[in-house]
Design a protein around this motif. Sequence first.
Motif, PDB file in Angstrom:
ATOM      1  N   UNK A 107       0.752  -1.196   0.016  1.00  0.00           N
ATOM      2  CA  UNK A 107       0.068  -0.087  -0.081  1.00  0.00           C
ATOM      3  C   UNK A 107       0.796   1.344   0.085  1.00  0.00           C
ATOM      4  N   UNK A 108       1.781   1.424   0.759  1.00  0.00           N
ATOM      5  CA  UNK A 108       2.753   2.267   0.859  1.00  0.00           C
ATOM      6  C   UNK A 108       3.495   2.618  -0.615  1.00  0.00           C
ATOM      7  N   UNK A 109       3.962   1.617  -1.353  1.00  0.00           N
ATOM      8  CA  UNK A 109       4.542   1.732  -2.381  1.00  0.00           C
ATOM      9  C   UNK A 109       3.393   2.481  -3.378  1.00  0.00           C
ATOM     10  N   UNK A 110       2.384   1.758  -3.315  1.00  0.00           N
ATOM     11  CA  UNK A 110       1.417   2.247  -4.274  1.00  0.00           C
ATOM     12  C   UNK A 110       0.836   3.650  -4.229  1.00  0.00           C
ATOM     13  N   UNK A 111       0.800   4.011  -2.948  1.00  0.00           N
ATOM     14  CA  UNK A 111       0.331   5.580  -2.696  1.00  0.00           C
ATOM     15  C   UNK A 111       1.582   6.437  -3.186  1.00  0.00           C
ATOM     16  N   UNK A 112       2.729   5.922  -2.807  1.00  0.00           N
ATOM     17  CA  UNK A 112       3.738   6.767  -3.079  1.00  0.00           C
ATOM     18  C   UNK A 112       3.864   6.884  -4.545  1.00  0.00           C
ATOM     19  N   UNK A 113       3.319   5.985  -5.435  1.00  0.00           N
ATOM     20  CA  UNK A 113       3.443   6.074  -6.834  1.00  0.00           C
ATOM     21  C   UNK A 113       2.362   6.558  -7.574  1.00  0.00           C
ATOM     22  N   UNK A 114       1.304   6.964  -6.594  1.00  0.00           N
ATOM     23  CA  UNK A 114       0.261   7.528  -7.098  1.00  0.00           C
ATOM     24  C   UNK A 114      -0.742   6.749  -7.621  1.00  0.00           C
ATOM     25  N   UNK A 115      -0.888   5.466  -7.216  1.00  0.00           N
ATOM     26  CA  UNK A 115      -1.722   4.454  -7.661  1.00  0.00           C
ATOM     27  C   UNK A 115      -2.548   3.636  -6.584  1.00  0.00           C
ATOM     28  N   UNK A 116      -3.214   2.848  -6.848  1.00  0.00           N
ATOM     29  CA  UNK A 116      -3.735   2.191  -5.872  1.00  0.00           C
ATOM     30  C   UNK A 116      -3.138   0.585  -5.736  1.00  0.00           C
ATOM     31  N   UNK A 117      -3.436  -0.043  -4.813  1.00  0.00           N
ATOM     32  CA  UNK A 117      -2.849  -1.285  -4.540  1.00  0.00           C
ATOM     33  C   UNK A 117      -3.045  -2.247  -5.687  1.00  0.00           C
ATOM     34  N   UNK A 118      -4.437  -2.166  -6.291  1.00  0.00           N
ATOM     35  CA  UNK A 118      -4.782  -3.159  -7.087  1.00  0.00           C
ATOM     36  C   UNK A 118      -4.236  -2.790  -8.505  1.00  0.00           C
ATOM     37  N   UNK A 119      -4.173  -1.526  -8.698  1.00  0.00           N
ATOM     38  CA  UNK A 119      -2.895  -1.217 -10.054  1.00  0.00           C
ATOM     39  C   UNK A 119      -1.639  -1.632  -9.923  1.00  0.00           C
ATOM     40  N   UNK A 120      -1.003  -1.456  -8.598  1.00  0.00           N
ATOM     41  CA  UNK A 120       0.414  -2.129  -8.555  1.00  0.00           C
ATOM     42  C   UNK A 120       0.423  -3.500  -9.076  1.00  0.00           C
ATOM     43  N   UNK A 121      -0.509  -4.180  -8.661  1.00  0.00           N
ATOM     44  CA  UNK A 121      -0.495  -5.627  -8.724  1.00  0.00           C
ATOM     45  C   UNK A 121      -0.670  -6.130 -10.355  1.00  0.00           C
ATOM     46  N   UNK A 122      -1.021  -5.171 -11.117  1.00  0.00           N
ATOM     47  CA  UNK A 122      -0.886  -5.258 -12.584  1.00  0.00           C
ATOM     48  C   UNK A 122       0.523  -4.929 -13.101  1.00  0.00           C
ATOM     49  N   UNK A 123       1.305  -4.395 -12.298  1.00  0.00           N
ATOM     50  CA  UNK A 123       2.706  -4.212 -12.803  1.00  0.00           C
ATOM     51  C   UNK A 123       3.636  -5.402 -12.374  1.00  0.00           C
ATOM     52  N   UNK A 124       3.568  -5.756 -10.816  1.00  0.00           N
ATOM     53  CA  UNK A 124       4.122  -6.640 -10.261  1.00  0.00           C
ATOM     54  C   UNK A 124       3.264  -7.661  -9.634  1.00  0.00           C
ATOM     55  N   UNK A 125       3.811  -8.957  -9.481  1.00  0.00           N
ATOM     56  CA  UNK A 125       3.089 -10.066  -9.007  1.00  0.00           C
ATOM     57  C   UNK A 125       2.967 -10.021  -7.450  1.00  0.00           C
ATOM     58  N   UNK A 126       3.783  -9.397  -6.800  1.00  0.00           N
ATOM     59  CA  UNK A 126       4.142  -9.406  -5.321  1.00  0.00           C
ATOM     60  C   UNK A 126       5.148  -8.298  -5.107  1.00  0.00           C
ATOM     61  N   UNK A 127       5.077  -8.015  -3.685  1.00  0.00           N
ATOM     62  CA  UNK A 127       6.076  -7.053  -2.973  1.00  0.00           C
ATOM     63  C   UNK A 127       7.513  -7.650  -3.315  1.00  0.00           C
ATOM     64  N   UNK A 128       7.765  -8.856  -3.117  1.00  0.00           N
ATOM     65  CA  UNK A 128       9.185  -9.346  -3.537  1.00  0.00           C
ATOM     66  C   UNK A 128       9.401  -9.114  -5.152  1.00  0.00           C
ATOM     67  N   UNK A 129       8.383  -9.202  -5.920  1.00  0.00           N
ATOM     68  CA  UNK A 129       8.729  -9.154  -7.109  1.00  0.00           C
ATOM     69  C   UNK A 129       9.201  -7.536  -7.416  1.00  0.00           C
ATOM     70  N   UNK A 130       8.682  -6.714  -6.794  1.00  0.00           N
ATOM     71  CA  UNK A 130       8.954  -5.270  -6.911  1.00  0.00           C
ATOM     72  C   UNK A 130      10.287  -5.035  -6.594  1.00  0.00           C
ATOM     73  N   UNK A 131      10.852  -5.546  -5.378  1.00  0.00           N
ATOM     74  CA  UNK A 131      11.978  -5.191  -4.888  1.00  0.00           C
ATOM     75  C   UNK A 131      13.200  -5.933  -5.761  1.00  0.00           C
ATOM     76  N   UNK A 132      12.534  -7.106  -6.258  1.00  0.00           N
ATOM     77  CA  UNK A 132      13.384  -7.993  -6.989  1.00  0.00           C
ATOM     78  C   UNK A 132      13.906  -7.065  -8.323  1.00  0.00           C
TER      79      UNK A 132
END
Lengths: 204, 204
Positions: B43-68
């Motif tokens: 949620x923090x990441x999504x908020x910081x990027x100006x989108x919702x959690x749902x939208x973030x999961x469109x780009x990355x499958x998980x928190x781990x994938x983001x940091x990877x």
Amino acid sequence: MPGHHPTRSRRTTERKGDVRERAILDTCEALLAQKGYDAMTVGDIAQGAGITRGALYFYFGSKQEVVTALVARTVEHLWERSRATAQTDEPRQAIAAAMRRTVELWNEHGLVMRTAIDLSLTVPEIGELWSRTADLFITAITAVLERAGIPAGDEPEQASAMARALCWMIERTFYHASQESRENLRKASSTCEHIWLVSAGLTA
Amino acid sequence: MPGHHPTRSRRTTERKGDVRERAILDTCEALLAQKGYDAMTVGDIAQGAGITRGALYFYFGSKQEVVTALVARTVEHLWERSRATAQTDEPRQAIAAAMRRTVELWNEHGLVMRTAIDLSLTVPEIGELWSRTADLFITAITAVLERAGIPAGDEPEQASAMARALCWMIERTFYHASQESRENLRKASSTCEHIWLVSAGLTA
DNA sequence: GATAAAAATCGACACCGTGTAGAGTTGGCG
DNA sequence: CGCCAACTCTACACGGTGTCGATTTTTATC
């Protein structure tokens, strides 16, 4: 949080709780080996120890506290061992003895030591514990270096700073090697010993 | 999981998603600095990027994938830099240059490098990425040692094994120093350089 | 500039793990 | 017996993750 504060002095009969506590820590160690920290849940630990989650929370306030206690138990053992080791004056012998002891330590407690290192960042308590352990090693290495003729001091080419770098070298090398095999651990130990010797100017 | 598969070849106009993806990674890096991996939520990441959690999961499958992905981006940069560095024949110069470059790397990307190291165990993808990076360094160190006259080979006192230990020494030393201050990083670098030199037999 | 496919976004939901609360049980000791 | 501390349990509230389907926006094409 009632159960805490290990006022475990002056008591002959072992409380039931003491047994449980040990069971919890043992289970935690086993699970750590099987699934790793993240995958291991409090429920798993409780189940392994033969109690419910609720009961576990009587003994420990959180998952982190459990593993902190486990690290503390292990680290305590390291300290004892450190104290009990005979000190030699001759640097070459001292280095050889230290490396031998380190191999034993990692063979016996590699898993918990690796866990401690991994969680040092996340769990301040563990970080403190591990940093104190590292300091013990660094002090010992420093002493050997100085006895071998390396000038004392904090500057980059003086004993203390070099000892710190050597300590991290050993930590990391063993961290990796202990995940692989005993044979690798032995080889890694030889390599570290050699670099330590050379760094101490004992190259002949 | 539609959005993946970066078939980002042959495209002039930048998709909106590319911008978002970069924003997510940037935010992730910032949050990593602020709160650390565990405390940072999707949620923090999504908020910081100006989108919702749902939208973030469109780009990355998980928190781990983001940091990877973040680690991959950084590590790629390291590799480029590695390739671009001029090679010297003279060991002393090569070592000095390598340490200078390493200080720069840790000054710029220390945070992500530390994160990569921390998550190497938990996230296999990151472990792979980092291990490949380490291999690059080990190979380079091995080459320098051999050029300085250390016999080639895998045995404890030969170049390859020594290079591995020296690599871990540098990694761990910089890992710690980069958490403290640039000044410490500089000093730590000097110490590592000295031990490297001595290990290469360039003690004079 | 109309249109259809692809890309992107959202809100709601189910799931799981953590930690807390409070009620209940056991066992030793006066 | 009756008390107190040690111990145990079930139930719940909370927060974070990841999924789903509906919906809107962007992009390519004519």
